[in-house]
Scaffold this active site. Structure first.
Site, short mmCIF file in Angstrom:
data_model
loop_
_atom_site.label_atom_id
_atom_site.label_comp_id
_atom_site.label_asym_id
_atom_site.label_seq_id
_atom_site.Cartn_x
_atom_site.Cartn_y
_atom_site.Cartn_z
N LEU A 1 33.52 43.65 8.25
CA LEU A 1 32.45 44.53 7.81
C LEU A 1 32.22 44.39 6.32
CD1 LEU A 1 33.63 47.66 9.74
CD2 LEU A 1 31.60 46.35 10.25
N GLN B 1 34.16 42.59 2.52
CA GLN B 1 35.24 41.79 1.98
C GLN B 1 35.12 41.83 0.48
OE1 GLN B 1 35.17 37.96 3.74
NE2 GLN B 1 37.37 37.87 3.86
N GLY B 2 36.25 41.95 -0.19
CA GLY B 2 36.19 42.01 -1.64
C GLY B 2 37.45 41.45 -2.22
N GLN C 1 40.04 42.73 -3.20
CA GLN C 1 41.34 43.30 -2.90
C GLN C 1 41.56 43.70 -1.45
OE1 GLN C 1 40.65 45.50 -6.23
NE2 GLN C 1 42.54 45.00 -7.27
N GLY C 2 40.63 43.38 -0.60
CA GLY C 2 40.89 43.74 0.79
C GLY C 2 39.73 43.36 1.69
N THR C 3 40.00 43.45 2.98
CA THR C 3 39.00 43.12 3.97
C THR C 3 38.92 44.28 4.94
OG1 THR C 3 39.73 40.86 3.77
CG2 THR C 3 38.29 41.35 5.61
N VAL C 4 37.72 44.60 5.37
CA VAL C 4 37.55 45.69 6.32
C VAL C 4 36.99 45.12 7.62
CG1 VAL C 4 36.44 47.88 6.76
CG2 VAL C 4 37.10 47.28 4.45
N LYS D 1 41.22 48.63 7.56
CA LYS D 1 41.24 48.06 6.22
C LYS D 1 42.55 47.33 6.00
CE LYS D 1 41.18 49.53 1.42
NZ LYS D 1 41.22 50.73 0.61
N ASP E 1 37.20 56.99 -7.97
CA ASP E 1 36.29 55.86 -7.86
C ASP E 1 35.01 56.28 -7.17
OD1 ASP E 1 35.51 53.34 -8.36
OD2 ASP E 1 36.63 52.41 -6.72
#
Ligand SMILES: *[C@@H]1O[C@H](CO)[C@@H](O)[C@H](O)[C@H]1NC(C)=O
Ligand SMILES: *[C@@H]1O[C@H](CO)[C@@H](O)[C@H](O)[C@H]1NC(C)=O
Ligand SMILES: *[C@@H]1O[C@H](CO)[C@@H](O)[C@H](O)[C@H]1NC(C)=O
Ligand SMILES: *[C@@H]1O[C@H](CO)[C@@H](O)[C@H](O)[C@H]1NC(C)=O
Ligand SMILES: *[C@@H]1O[C@H](CO)[C@@H](O)[C@H](O)[C@H]1NC(C)=O
Ligand SMILES: *[C@@H]1O[C@H](CO)[C@@H](O)[C@H](O)[C@H]1NC(C)=O
Ligand SMILES: *[C@@H]1O[C@H](CO)[C@@H](O)[C@H](O)[C@H]1NC(C)=O
Ligand SMILES: *[C@@H]1O[C@H](CO)[C@@H](O)[C@H](O)[C@H]1NC(C)=O
Length: 760
Positions: free
Chosen positions: A431, A433-434, A436-439, A453, A553
């Site tokens: 869904l 991606q960045g 520091q993580g993937t969802v 996550k 954040d």
């Protein structure tokens, strides 16, 4: 309970069947680039073959640590120093600091008239090595023999024995104790010896059964079978002799004064060679390798769990630096070293026990055939157990068991469940991606859709805080906060399972359509509602949750919209686990630039008032439809917060308000909200209102708006487009462009449940 007992049984069986482990065969550890073998001999540093290089052996070319490899024989023969010494090395031991060499004995043979027909000498001259006095003996064989071993070093000494026998019948097979054969022990620190043989009567009287005298030094483990045939003529073979070695003619203490020349490298202990002088290096306990080398061939931590069965067979083993730890798998208790683990249980039932054993026996049969599979699985299970523990799983279990009420709230998933749910983390399920993580989108067994996550980093030192937070977050039950459903700790990095929010982020709806706001958010009322809901959620986190939670954040990509366009705040609190030192500030800030509290640059602390500031930026975004940071614009106009504040200050705020949301009826409300936003954006935290105040104000305005039905005349009617969208969504839950409302609202990038950029 039956389950856990069966689990235990299978553990016992699998562990027992795989109990025998092979010790690792260590390769010779020579200096990089130096030959490590000569024939069958491993050559560890400080020994080495020179091959024109000085540094392959300790002490350079002229030293006794040089191994001279004579490859004219097959297999090649290794000699200490050079082949003319005749010291043929067959084994070099690092643990005992020993070298095993093969040596001739001495002999003297006579003809029947007493003349010497053959004489072979035997002796050794060693540099700094010595002949082990405890591991060798001196032997003499003959019936008219005087054998002497004398050392010619500083202290002259002589040892040996004398043999006289008249008849072969006096000789006792297998007994080397004075008749035809004698032995003597060796003095300590013997660096040189020479064997000499003499005879009283030159074997004239015994010549028919003993024409020769023999004498030799041999290792204790040399199995010398003395018998009458030895007197007739010993098989002429070479005998093993054990030498001891040490480096440098210094004590440890002396050597440690000069670390550049000190031979012992990392993770070593030093010991003085008892008598011969010099010192020896050893790997510390729990390490193995060559103590004279640094780097990968040097003393390295032993993975005790792999090399030996240290733990009780029902327990798990975890390697640690220099040592290891035994522990029970989860669901079991016990100490795991000498006593096994037993299933944690609440009651005892002998019938169940019997049943368990019966089923266990069946399992045993099964096991035999499935052993290979079992072993593979065991590795995976072990790994999962380890991750579970590393990720604070035990702590979580602890917390959960203390508070029964959490159990329904927070679910602990297994890797298997989540793998199935995400179709083995299929790319099509991603869904967002960045850095520091993937969802991933996950569909659970009960068809519930979730967002999973998978973080990319976790600060291991903060595992406990992480677990505490997971528990606290799971308790938050607010309609405008994305719910944390559960987690999975059995993977290297923990997975968090969240409620699935289907309609993308606020940022997407405001900014992603080439500047055209998505229809659903083109009305003032819709934007005010999103603002009020978000403020309500933050206010709840700040002052009404079980413990105060600072989101840290807040930004439009962290505000998700569900199918009714209800705002849901996501990724709250999680950023607290981010590295806190200033060095990492730049990476931390990247994603949230434009939202970050200016006070943070001085205090390095994010407070509730920081959330207020960030929310102010979101409000400004809702009012203006502009991005928090627009790199396309000239530098002065880049940062929305600055542009907005100065516009409000100069009383020209209507100039920058999104034209689509203005109509005659709401100008006052918009002005009011703009003022509120500019208060949120005050430089000093103490000048900003509290989140609670902000929320109350926005809710008040929203109520007033609802009482003014004519606002529905707005060209982009919120209620209507909401309805249309909802319908479309039901028909095409996952895909596609929805053009029914006339706006190009892509729903492809549905949901990023938390700002992936800023996930831990
Ligand atoms: C034996 O050693 C020499 C030099 O050490 C080398 O030149 C030669 O090729 C070696 N021969 C064999 C058969 O390995
Ligand atoms: C062999 O070593 C001995 C003693 O270390 C030395 O005297 C001799 O010259 C050496 N021979 C060769 C060929 O290097
Ligand atoms: C023994 O050796 C000596 C010297 O070589 C020789 O003179 C003598 O004849 C030999 N005796 C016998 C019996 O062979
Ligand atoms: C060692 O043996 C030789 C003869 O083999 C003898 O001359 C010498 O004296 C002996 N040395 C000592 C110290 O006994
Ligand atoms: C001693 O052993 C040898 C062979 O090893 C054998 O020929 C001889 O008969 C044995 N002597 C006695 C007394 O057993
Ligand atoms: C001594 O006898 C044992 C068994 O009889 C044999 O294995 C061993 O090799 C013999 N030792 C030598 C040095 O011949
Ligand atoms: C230490 O050892 C190195 C190398 O052997 C040598 O060059 C140096 O002079 C020594 N330093 C002292 C203080 O002895
Ligand atoms: C090595 O030294 C440490 C402390 O200096 C000691 O605790 C340890 O027992 C020693 N290990 C060996 C194998 O000598």
């Amino acid at each position: 309970m039956l389950n856990t007992r069966l689990l235990l049984l299978s553990w016992v069986i699998i562990m027992a069947l795989s109990g025998s482990t092979l010790l690792l065969q260590l390769a010779a550890q020579s200096r990089p680039g130096c030959r490590s073998r000569c024939g069958n001999l491993n050559i560890p540093y400080p020994f080495g073959m020179t091959e024109g290089r000085r540094d392959c052996s300790y002490g350079g070319l002229s030293n006794t640590f040089v191994i001279d490899c004579d490859n004219s024989t097959d297999p090649p023969s290794a000699y200490i120093a050079n082949r003319s010494t005749g010291l043929n090395a067959v084994d070099i031991s690092m643990d005992n600091h020993e070298i095993r060499i093969m040596m001739n004995g001495a002999r003297e043979c006579y003809n029947s008239s007493g003349a010497v027909t053959r004489r072979t000498r035997s002796g050794i001259t060693l540099g700094i090595f010595s002949v082990s006095s405890t591991k060798n003996r001196f032997f003499a064989v003959g019936c008219d023999t005087q054998a002497t071993l004398n050392g010619t070093e500083n202290r002259g000494f002589s040892t040996g024995c004398t043999l006289q026998c008249k008849s072969i019948t006096d000789v006792i097979n297998g007994s080397c104790s004075g008749i035809g054969c004698c032995q003597a022990s060796l003095p300590i620190n013997m660096r040189t010896y020479e064997i000499s043989i003499s005879s009283y009567d030159n074997h004239r009287l015994v010549h028919d059964f003993n024409p020769c005298s023999f004498a030799f030094v041999a290792a204790n483990d040399y199995d010398f079978n003395f018998s009458t045939t030895s007197l007739m003529g010993m098989a002429w073979e070479r005998m093993p002799v054990v030498l001891e070695w040490a480096v440098e003619a210094k004590t440890c203490e002396e050597a440690q004064k000069n670390m550049t020349s000190y031979m012992c490298k990392e993770n070593t202990n030093c010991s003085d060679a008892a008598h011969s002088g010099g010192y020896r290096c050893h790997c510390k306990e729990g390490y193995q390798g060559n103590p004279y080398l640094s780097g990968p061939d040097g003393c390295q931590d032993i993975d005790e769990c792999k090399t030996a069965n240290r733990c009780h067979k029902t327990a798990l083993c975890e390697n640690q630096i220099g040592t290891y730890r035994c522990y029970c798998p989860h669901g079991f208790e016990g100490e795991g070293y000498t006593n096994g683990c037993v299933a944690r249980q609440k009651e005892n039932n002998s019938f169940e026990m019997a049943l368990g054993v019966a089923i266990g026996c069946l399992l045993l049969l099964l096991c035999a055939s499935l052993l290979a599979l079992g072993l593979r699985r065991r590795k995976a299970t072990k790994e999962r157990e380890k991750f579970f523990k590393d990720n604070g799983g035990l702590r979580l279990q602890n917390l959960l068991s203390q508070h029964q009420s959490y159990v329904e709230i927070l679910k602990v998933f297994t890797t298997g469940e989540l793998k199935r749910a995400t179709d083995n983390y299929n790319e099509s399920r991603i869904l967002g991606q960045g850095g520091q993580g993937t969802v991933y989108k996950g569909i659970m067994m009960n068809d519930r859709v979730v967002a999973i996550k998978k973080a990319r980093l976790l600060d291991r030192s903060q595992v406990n805080e992480f677990i505490n937070e997971v528990v606290v977050l799971s308790q938050i039950n607010h309609k405008n906060v994305v719910r944390l459903i559960g987690c999975c700790l059995e993977t290297e990095l923990p997975l968090l399972v969240y409620e699935f929010v289907s309609n993308g982020t606020l940022s997407q709806h405001l900014h992603d359509n080439d500047g055209q706001c998505s229809a659903s958010l083109c009305s003032w009322k819709a934007r005010l509602r999103v603002a009020a809901e978000t403020a309500g959620a933050l206010s709840y986190l700040h002052s009404e949750a079980a413990i105060a939670i600072v989101h840290r954040d807040v930004k439009s990509t962290n505000i998700l919209l569900d199918e009714n366009f209800t705002a849901k705040v996501s990724d709250f609190g999680a950023s607290r686990l981010m590295p806190s030192d200033k060095a990492q500030l730049s990476t931390l800030v990247q994603g949230t630039f434009g939202y970050l509290d200016p006070e943070y640059f001085h205090s390095s602390q994010l407070t509730e008032k920081s959330d207020v500031y960030s929310f102010g930026v979101v409000l400004a975004e809702l009012l203006t439809g502009m991005k928090a940071i627009s790199f396309a614009k000239p530098e002065k106009e880049r940062t929305l917060s600055l542009v907005f504040v100065s516009a409000v200050k100069e009383d020209r705020c209507l100039e920058i308000i999104d034209k689509r949301i203005i109509n005659e009826g709401n100008v006052d409300h918009i002005r009011e909200v703009a003022l509120l936003a500019s208060r949120c954006l005050k430089v000093r935290g103490q000048d900003r209102p509290s989140m609670k105040e902000v929320a109350l104000k926005l809710e008040g305005l929203l109520r007033k708006t609802k009482q003014q039905p004519w606002i529905h005349q707005d060209p982009s009617n919120f209620e209507e487009s909401e309805y249309l969208l909802r319908g479309s969504h039901v028909n095409y839950p996952d895909t596609g462009l929805i053009n029914t409302t006339g706006s190009r609202d892509t729903m492809k990038n549905q949901l990023i449940p938390f700002g992936v950029e800023d996930a831990r």
